[in-house]
Design a protein around this motif. Structure first.
Motif, mmCIF file in Angstrom:
data_model
loop_
_atom_site.group_PDB
_atom_site.id
_atom_site.type_symbol
_atom_site.label_atom_id
_atom_site.label_comp_id
_atom_site.label_asym_id
_atom_site.label_seq_id
_atom_site.Cartn_x
_atom_site.Cartn_y
_atom_site.Cartn_z
ATOM 1 N N ASP A 71 0.785 -1.230 0.000
ATOM 2 C CA ASP A 71 0.000 0.000 0.000
ATOM 3 C C ASP A 71 0.818 1.282 0.000
ATOM 4 O O ASP A 71 0.290 2.353 -0.313
ATOM 5 C CB ASP A 71 -0.930 0.024 1.228
ATOM 6 C CG ASP A 71 -1.875 -1.153 1.246
ATOM 7 O OD1 ASP A 71 -2.434 -1.473 0.178
ATOM 8 O OD2 ASP A 71 -2.055 -1.752 2.326
ATOM 9 N N LEU A 72 2.109 1.198 0.345
ATOM 10 C CA LEU A 72 2.872 2.425 0.582
ATOM 11 C C LEU A 72 4.369 2.161 0.462
ATOM 12 O O LEU A 72 4.855 1.061 0.751
ATOM 13 C CB LEU A 72 2.559 2.936 1.996
ATOM 14 C CG LEU A 72 3.130 4.279 2.438
ATOM 15 C CD1 LEU A 72 2.474 5.420 1.663
ATOM 16 C CD2 LEU A 72 2.915 4.472 3.937
ATOM 17 N N SER A 73 5.085 3.193 0.045
ATOM 18 C CA SER A 73 6.552 3.154 0.094
ATOM 19 C C SER A 73 7.063 4.447 0.695
ATOM 20 O O SER A 73 6.383 5.481 0.663
ATOM 21 C CB SER A 73 7.149 2.948 -1.302
ATOM 22 O OG SER A 73 7.044 4.143 -2.069
ATOM 23 N N PRO A 106 0.263 3.561 -4.409
ATOM 24 C CA PRO A 106 -0.167 3.029 -5.709
ATOM 25 C C PRO A 106 -1.672 2.974 -5.908
ATOM 26 O O PRO A 106 -2.150 3.070 -7.037
ATOM 27 C CB PRO A 106 0.452 1.626 -5.737
ATOM 28 C CG PRO A 106 0.689 1.279 -4.310
ATOM 29 C CD PRO A 106 1.017 2.569 -3.626
ATOM 30 N N LYS A 107 -2.436 2.844 -4.832
ATOM 31 C CA LYS A 107 -3.890 2.748 -4.988
ATOM 32 C C LYS A 107 -4.498 4.049 -5.490
ATOM 33 O O LYS A 107 -5.539 4.041 -6.162
ATOM 34 C CB LYS A 107 -4.526 2.338 -3.653
ATOM 35 C CG LYS A 107 -4.241 0.895 -3.264
ATOM 36 C CD LYS A 107 -4.971 0.502 -1.996
ATOM 37 C CE LYS A 107 -4.708 -0.958 -1.641
ATOM 38 N NZ LYS A 107 -5.411 -1.364 -0.395
ATOM 39 N N THR A 108 -3.856 5.155 -5.158
ATOM 40 C CA THR A 108 -4.367 6.462 -5.603
ATOM 41 C C THR A 108 -3.428 7.119 -6.609
ATOM 42 O O THR A 108 -3.651 8.263 -7.002
ATOM 43 C CB THR A 108 -4.556 7.401 -4.397
ATOM 44 O OG1 THR A 108 -3.307 7.537 -3.696
ATOM 45 C CG2 THR A 108 -5.613 6.859 -3.452
ATOM 46 N N TYR A 168 6.099 -4.378 -7.500
ATOM 47 C CA TYR A 168 5.864 -3.191 -6.680
ATOM 48 C C TYR A 168 6.216 -1.968 -7.520
ATOM 49 O O TYR A 168 7.339 -1.876 -8.024
ATOM 50 C CB TYR A 168 6.720 -3.225 -5.411
ATOM 51 C CG TYR A 168 6.219 -4.200 -4.371
ATOM 52 C CD1 TYR A 168 5.369 -3.764 -3.354
ATOM 53 C CD2 TYR A 168 6.567 -5.536 -4.420
ATOM 54 C CE1 TYR A 168 4.889 -4.663 -2.396
ATOM 55 C CE2 TYR A 168 6.085 -6.440 -3.478
ATOM 56 C CZ TYR A 168 5.250 -5.991 -2.470
ATOM 57 O OH TYR A 168 4.771 -6.872 -1.542
ATOM 58 N N PRO A 169 5.293 -0.996 -7.669
ATOM 59 C CA PRO A 169 5.486 0.124 -8.596
ATOM 60 C C PRO A 169 6.258 1.288 -7.988
ATOM 61 O O PRO A 169 5.845 2.446 -8.098
ATOM 62 C CB PRO A 169 4.044 0.531 -8.923
ATOM 63 C CG PRO A 169 3.311 0.284 -7.641
ATOM 64 C CD PRO A 169 3.945 -0.958 -7.061
ATOM 65 N N TYR A 170 7.379 1.003 -7.348
ATOM 66 C CA TYR A 170 8.095 2.034 -6.601
ATOM 67 C C TYR A 170 9.483 2.292 -7.169
ATOM 68 O O TYR A 170 10.049 1.479 -7.907
ATOM 69 C CB TYR A 170 8.238 1.616 -5.134
ATOM 70 C CG TYR A 170 6.938 1.299 -4.434
ATOM 71 C CD1 TYR A 170 5.859 2.186 -4.473
ATOM 72 C CD2 TYR A 170 6.779 0.104 -3.730
ATOM 73 C CE1 TYR A 170 4.670 1.898 -3.826
ATOM 74 C CE2 TYR A 170 5.586 -0.194 -3.074
ATOM 75 C CZ TYR A 170 4.536 0.703 -3.123
ATOM 76 O OH TYR A 170 3.361 0.409 -2.485
ATOM 77 N N GLU A 205 8.605 -0.880 9.657
ATOM 78 C CA GLU A 205 7.488 -0.021 10.049
ATOM 79 C C GLU A 205 7.284 1.045 8.992
ATOM 80 O O GLU A 205 8.218 1.751 8.620
ATOM 81 C CB GLU A 205 7.756 0.634 11.406
ATOM 82 C CG GLU A 205 7.806 -0.348 12.564
ATOM 83 C CD GLU A 205 7.941 0.358 13.895
ATOM 84 O OE1 GLU A 205 7.842 1.607 13.918
ATOM 85 O OE2 GLU A 205 8.166 -0.326 14.901
ATOM 86 N N LEU A 206 6.064 1.182 8.536
ATOM 87 C CA LEU A 206 5.770 2.097 7.439
ATOM 88 C C LEU A 206 4.399 2.715 7.652
ATOM 89 O O LEU A 206 3.389 2.003 7.721
ATOM 90 C CB LEU A 206 5.819 1.325 6.115
ATOM 91 C CG LEU A 206 5.731 2.113 4.816
ATOM 92 C CD1 LEU A 206 6.807 3.183 4.751
ATOM 93 C CD2 LEU A 206 5.887 1.163 3.632
ATOM 94 N N ASN A 207 4.360 4.037 7.785
ATOM 95 C CA ASN A 207 3.107 4.746 8.024
ATOM 96 C C ASN A 207 3.012 5.975 7.126
ATOM 97 O O ASN A 207 4.027 6.596 6.796
ATOM 98 C CB ASN A 207 3.007 5.193 9.490
ATOM 99 C CG ASN A 207 3.017 4.017 10.449
ATOM 100 O OD1 ASN A 207 2.107 3.197 10.448
ATOM 101 N ND2 ASN A 207 4.067 3.945 11.271
ATOM 102 N N GLU A 208 1.795 6.322 6.758
ATOM 103 C CA GLU A 208 1.592 7.524 5.960
ATOM 104 C C GLU A 208 1.972 8.757 6.767
ATOM 105 O O GLU A 208 1.789 8.800 7.990
ATOM 106 C CB GLU A 208 0.130 7.635 5.531
ATOM 107 C CG GLU A 208 -0.266 6.689 4.434
ATOM 108 C CD GLU A 208 -1.616 7.035 3.848
ATOM 109 O OE1 GLU A 208 -1.900 8.246 3.690
ATOM 110 O OE2 GLU A 208 -2.400 6.118 3.552
#
Length: 235
Positions: A71-73, A106-108, A168-170, A205-208
């Protein structure tokens, strides 16, 4: 254009099969400053040319990291020293993002650049760039990578090498949106090369980002122009 769309669909199907077992990961890149042809500085004084030459001479490689899940990078420098020997600015530090932290969703299809100006924190929002994908390939480590590029005045003909084997699109410095992880990337200022790659990390650990005022890229540019007049070129 049709070739790129065909390849994109192929990669999406192929990479889904190859990447199902990967829950998260961490890639470390070595960032290196790209030496500029100073012969183009025809109107610069000798002192200015010499100062720029010293800046390039003192530019040293730095390690940067990209951690990610579905969900996030998050991308940031591992080493935060802007200066070398306490005197000279390290151009690699500047070119690879300095104290900025880049998040990709990537979702948005969103890229968020967390940065500060005059003591205030901003979350600068933009979209994944549009890539052109070619059939050109090579190997980086054990991975077969494909060439993609951006060609515009803003993106300075950015070239990326990505692998659909890692779905992974990062990529580094906020560059993402390809059907596979970017293992190597070059723009006009800096070159990123994969140094290490690890998957399924228990301690990751990964947070927005939550701290900061959310603005668009253009809104932040306008704010920066007002706070630092003369530093930014007028549109």
């Amino acid at each position: 254009m049709y070739k790129s769309i065909f390849l994109l669909l192929f990669f999406l199907i192929f990479s889904d099969l190859k990447g199902q077992e990967i829950n998260n990961g961490r890639i470390v890149y070595k960032a290196s400053t790209i030496q500029r042809d100073l012969s183009l500085l025809k109107n610069a004084s000798f002192e200015t040319t010499e100062r720029i030459q010293n800046l390039y001479k003192n530019a040293s490689d730095l390690d940067v990291e990209l951690i990610f899940n579905r969900d996030l990078s998050q991308y940031k420098l591992i080493e935060h020293l802007a200066f070398k020997d306490g005197e000279q600015i390290n151009l690699t530090y500047v070119a690879s993002g300095s104290d900025h932290i880049y998040f990709q969703k990537p979702k948005t299809f969103e890229v968020i650049n967390q940065t500060s100006t005059l003591g205030e924190t901003f979350l600068v929002s933009s979209r994944f760039p549009e890539w052109e994908i070619s059939g050109e390939t090579k190997h980086i480590g054990n991975y077969k990578v494909y060439k993609a590029w951006l060609s515009s005045s803003e993106n300075n003909s950015v070239i990326a090498w990505f692998t659909p084997e890692i779905n992974y699109p990062y990529g580094p410095l906020g560059y993402g949106g390809l059907p596979g992880l970017i293992l190597e990337l070059q723009d006009s200022k800096v070159l990123f090369k994969m140094k290490s790659l690890n998957f399924n990390l228990e301690s990751l650990e990964l947070n927005e980002p939550s701290k900061g005022k959310k603005v668009t890229k253009q809104e932040y540019k306008d704010i920066a122009k007002k706070s630092m007049p003369g530093f930014f070129k007028k549109n």
